[in-house]
Design an enzyme around this catalytic site. Structure first.
Site, short mmCIF file in Angstrom:
data_model
loop_
_atom_site.label_atom_id
_atom_site.label_comp_id
_atom_site.label_asym_id
_atom_site.label_seq_id
_atom_site.Cartn_x
_atom_site.Cartn_y
_atom_site.Cartn_z
N SER A 233 18.56 37.65 -56.97
CA SER A 233 19.18 36.34 -56.84
C SER A 233 20.04 36.31 -55.58
O SER A 233 20.51 37.35 -55.11
CB SER A 233 20.07 36.05 -58.05
OG SER A 233 21.23 36.88 -58.02
N ASP A 234 20.21 35.12 -55.02
CA ASP A 234 21.29 34.97 -54.05
C ASP A 234 22.58 35.20 -54.82
O ASP A 234 22.60 35.15 -56.04
CB ASP A 234 21.25 33.57 -53.42
CG ASP A 234 21.98 33.51 -52.08
OD1 ASP A 234 22.79 34.42 -51.79
OD2 ASP A 234 21.73 32.56 -51.31
N TRP A 235 23.66 35.46 -54.09
CA TRP A 235 24.90 35.89 -54.73
C TRP A 235 25.47 34.76 -55.60
O TRP A 235 26.06 33.81 -55.11
CB TRP A 235 25.89 36.34 -53.67
CG TRP A 235 25.84 37.81 -53.35
CD1 TRP A 235 26.91 38.65 -53.27
CD2 TRP A 235 24.69 38.63 -53.08
NE1 TRP A 235 26.49 39.94 -52.97
CE2 TRP A 235 25.14 39.95 -52.86
CE3 TRP A 235 23.33 38.39 -53.04
CZ2 TRP A 235 24.28 41.01 -52.59
CZ3 TRP A 235 22.46 39.45 -52.75
CH2 TRP A 235 22.94 40.73 -52.54
#
Length: 825
Positions: A233-235
């Site tokens: 995932s993106d952060w």
């Protein structure tokens, strides 16, 4: 068969408990994965890229944004303008070598999102408006990085084309635009680059979070493209792990929350996540673990900082684009000139946000000119700390020009740190007012002015007709000064070409009425008509077209021959350097169907090559494309189709400068029937600049989602900025603002930029995502309690927060007994 510590991966998976598998799928903290003692699996580190290493310092007491020094290579906007995949691959190899020296296992880059609109806040970090060029450049950088044993991570998959509301907005996009434009860039990157990892975006697409979309993460990415790595995932982009894991999201970052680990394990026990799904996710994680460098041998790696710096300068000169030259350039080595603009002293050489590199060294234009004893006088002209004009600075600049009595002028102009950054989109494409006013006064003197333009995206140029020369330097990286000197004085012949269109006005861009739309949706009404595809098809004039760029020499195209056989089209032509100096020309081949039954762009880029020629030299150049590259996506058949018919083939120097034309007939494709009612899609046939509700619904093959949403009570998707209507919300926002100042104490410009970026990021974060970005500090259950508090349910909210925090402590203590914390130094 893949092994870890001498054991077969399948054997390890068979022995693992659901908790141990879930541990693999969650980061330990902001930058590290989790390790597991029982199997000798160690944590490994990943860092931001994509144009260098932004490794968070691991020294005790280091600040949140404190990163180790690294080479700042030119960002993607500049690298794509080289159109040189070999050069980009070499750049990637050097980034990989620096990652290796810092014991980093995965570099978060490149970014392969399409530049849908010139005002996109992160455009400097992306490559192009064209999916072929974007995908080829991304694949080259991946190959370079991974040649060093380090994994690359392609991001942000997908439709992360604006910063406004990026963490929860839904991209409403038709299937043709999805396949032919936005996903096509990633497809090339995946198939030709073979990245170890992918990063899914924050946003939704057509109502589903990217991190929960099995259509994108499994059906398309894995089943159709053959991707074999894992997806992270993106952060803070993970919304619901029990939906994400089955969809194809393996690793949640930044992780750190024990509750998220237990949530996955409990879902396996209940059957919400199947045994096959958790095993598949664990297998992907372990396979990549076995493939990447993990630095278990204690070996020290190094790299040549000077060589990397010099290579960065070379890349910057290859990516700079000469937009205009009325005989002004190159300058003579000893001629007297006047230099104006504070960007000469304080240059803009990279973007702002998560990609902000702490450079080993930055050679400013002033330092480069002084070191080479350039003959110049200097006037500041304006301040980069504001956009307010200064009559005193303007007067001093004019006085310097007048005193020089006819000397040529170099004017440094560009977007400052306040104008473009990750976290927000630009509201316009204008340059700072003070810079423009001083330039206007200088031009009024009648001086011959060369404009050196800095920035990561297109800008309006009201001075274009009056300036004698314009050099678009984009963002050149840490060798910003040396690159400028080499190009201006003819040490390097410019060869870069635009990887995006520069419009005459922002209103001319087809997506302008629908960008940036705010939560809950952004409508991609223009469909496939992005960038030059629109301008060429609508015959709408632009300031500078896609693929455009000048040289200090001239090239002549002639003698085109076309051959269509065995499923390919081969174009051969003669290219001659008719000037007096050696140079490089980027030749481009475009193709478009003459009378398609389905709406299409007039033509599209299908092949390109950068050709070097000595003065007077000529070469026979051959470009070959597969018939398959002429395909479009048929929304009724749910597959790609090559339509039978006559196709125009164009060869030239840009999307407008097409010097050679021919045609081929494709008869081994298909006879098609349009899936659209042409009466409803008149806007897509006439391209009059607007796209009606009726037309968009027909292209979308669905209803347009409503724009209304309930602003109160607050829910998981409510952005923090929206909670300022409540006292508690205002208090939280103030605490966050103070916290950012306390955590990021760096007084340098980098520190100021990072604080500004974090402010934008925090206030746009949805309430649920505040848990996922906290690294375990605020567990999801506590975030749900905070939502209750903000909605006035105090007792329930407080109880939920306390229970959530207590459960997190207990779960975390249990997990620590199983984890391996041995990290590379």
């Amino acid at each position: 068969m893949s092994e870890i510590n001498g054991r077969d991966i399948e054997e390890i998976i068979e022995e693992m408990t659901p908790i141990e598998k879930a541990l693999l799928l969650s980061g330990r903290d902001f930058w590290f994965t989790r390790g597991i003692k029982k199997f000798g699996i160690k944590p490994y580190m990943m860092t931001d890229g994509p144009h260098g290493i932004r490794k968070q310092s691991q020294e005790k007491g280091a600040e949140l944004n404190e990163s180790v020094p690294a080479t700042c290579f030119p960002p993607a906007c500049t690298m794509a303008s080289t159109w040189d995949t070999a050069l980009i691959e070499e750049t990637g190899a050097r980034i990989g070598a620096e990652a290796k020296a810092e014991h980093v296992s995965v570099v978060l880059g490149p970014g392969a999102n399409i530049k849908r609109h010139p005002s996109g806040g992160r455009n400097f970090e992306y490559l192009s408006e064209d999916p072929l060029l974007s995908g080829e450049c991304a694949a080259a950088l991946i190959r370079g990085i991974q040649s060093q044993g380090v994994g690359a991570c392609v991001k942000h998959f997908a439709f992360n084309n604006q910063e406004t509301g990026r963490m929860h907005i839904s991209a409403v996009v038709d299937e043709r635009a999805m396949r032919e434009i936005y996903l096509a860039s990633f497809e090339t990157a995946v198939k030709k680059g073979k990245p170890r990892t992918m990063m899914c975006a924050y946003n939704k697409v057509n109502g589903t979070f990217c991190c929960e979309s099995s259509d994108i993460l499994t059906d398309i990415l894995r089943n159709q493209w053959g991707y074999e790595g894992y997806v992270m995932s993106d952060w803070g982009a993970s919304n619901d792990r029990t939906k994400g894991v089955p969809a194809g999201l393996e690793l949640e970052m930044p992780g750190g929350s024990a509750q998220q680990v237990y949530k996955i394990a409990e879902a396996v026990e209940s059957g919400k996540i199947s045994r096959e799904e958790i095993d598949t996710a664990a297998r992907r994680m372990l396979t990549v673990y076995s493939q990447i460098e993990r630095y278990t041998d204690g070996k020290i790696y190094s790299y040549d900082k000077a060589e990397h710096h010099n290579f960065s300068v070379k890349a910057a000169t290859e990516g700079a684009v000469l937009l205009k030259n009325d005989g002004q350039l190159p300058l003579e080595k000893d001629e007297k000139i006047v230099v104006i603009g504070e960007l000469f002293e304080i240059p803009r050489y990279q973007g702002n946000g998560s990609s902000l590199i702490k450079s080993h060294i930055v050679v400013t234009p002033k330092e480069a000119f002084d070191a080479r004893k350039a003959n110049y006088t200097y006037a500041k002209g304006y301040s980069v700390e504001t956009d307010k004009p200064s009559s005193a600075l303007e007067a001093a600049a004019v006085a310097a020009v007048n005193a020089a009595k006819g000397a040529k002028v170099l004017y440094f102009i560009g977007l400052t740190k306040f104008y473009e950054s990750e976290g927000f989109d630009r509201e316009h494409i204008n340059l700072p007012k003070n810079q423009l006013e001083t330039l206007s006064k200088v031009l009024e003197t009648g001086a011959e002015v060369t404009v050196l333009l800095y920035g990561g995206a297109p800008v309006a140029m009201p001075f274009a007709d009056k300036a004698k020369a314009i050099f678009n330097m984009y963002l050149p990286g840490q060798g910003v000064g040396e690159a400028a000197y080499k190009l201006i004085y003819g040490g390097v012949n410019p060869s870069g070409k635009l990887a995006e269109t520069y419009p005459l006005a922002i209103e001319d861009v087809p997506s302008a009425p629908y960008f940036p739309m705010s939560y809950p949706t952004v409508e991609y009404r223009e469909s496939i008509f992005v960038g030059y595809r629109y301008f060429a098809s609508a015959k709408k004039p632009v300031l500078f077209p896609f693929g455009y760029g000048l040289s200090y020499t001239k090239f002549e195209y002639s003698d085109l021959s076309l051959e269509s056989a065995d499923g390919t089209v081969t174009a051969s032509f003669t290219l001659k350097n008719v000037g007096k100096v050696a140079g490089k020309e980027i030749v481009q081949l475009y193709a478009g169907q003459r009378a398609p039954k389905v709406f299409k762009a007039a033509y599209e880029l299908k092949a390109f090559e950068k050709v070097a020629l000595e003065a007077g030299e000529e070469k026979r150049v051959t470009l070959t494309i597969a018939n398959d590259s002429l395909k479009y996506y048929d929304v009724s058949l749910k597959r790609y189709v090559v339509e039978n018919g006559v196709y125009n083939i164009f060869v030239g120097a840009s999307s407008e400068d097409l010097y050679l034309t021919g045609e081929v007939e494709i008869a081994d494709g298909e006879d098609v029937v349009s899936p659209y009612d042409n009466g409803k899609i008149a806007d897509y046939l006439s391209l009059n600049g607007t796209f009606s509700d009726e037309g968009f619904k027909e292209v979308l093959k669905n209803e347009i989602p409503p724009r209304d949403y309930v602003k109160f009570p607050f829910d998981r998707e409510t952005a923090l900025r929206e909670t300022k209507t409540r006292l508690l919300g205002r208090i939280i926002l103030k605490v966050l603002a103070v916290g950012i100042k306390l955590v990021i104490r760096d007084k340098s410009e980098n520190g100021e930029l990072m604080r500004d970026f974090m402010r934008h990021l925090m206030v746009d974060t949805p309430l649920a995502a505040s848990a996922f970005t906290s690294g375990g500090t605020l567990p999801e259950a506590a975030a749900e309690g905070l939502i209750l508090l903000l909605n006035g349910k105090r007792m329930k909210g407080i109880s939920k927060i306390l229970k959530g925090m207590n459960a997190e402590r207990k779960m975390n203590a249990n997990l620590k007994k199983q984890e391996n914390f041995e990290r590379p130094v």
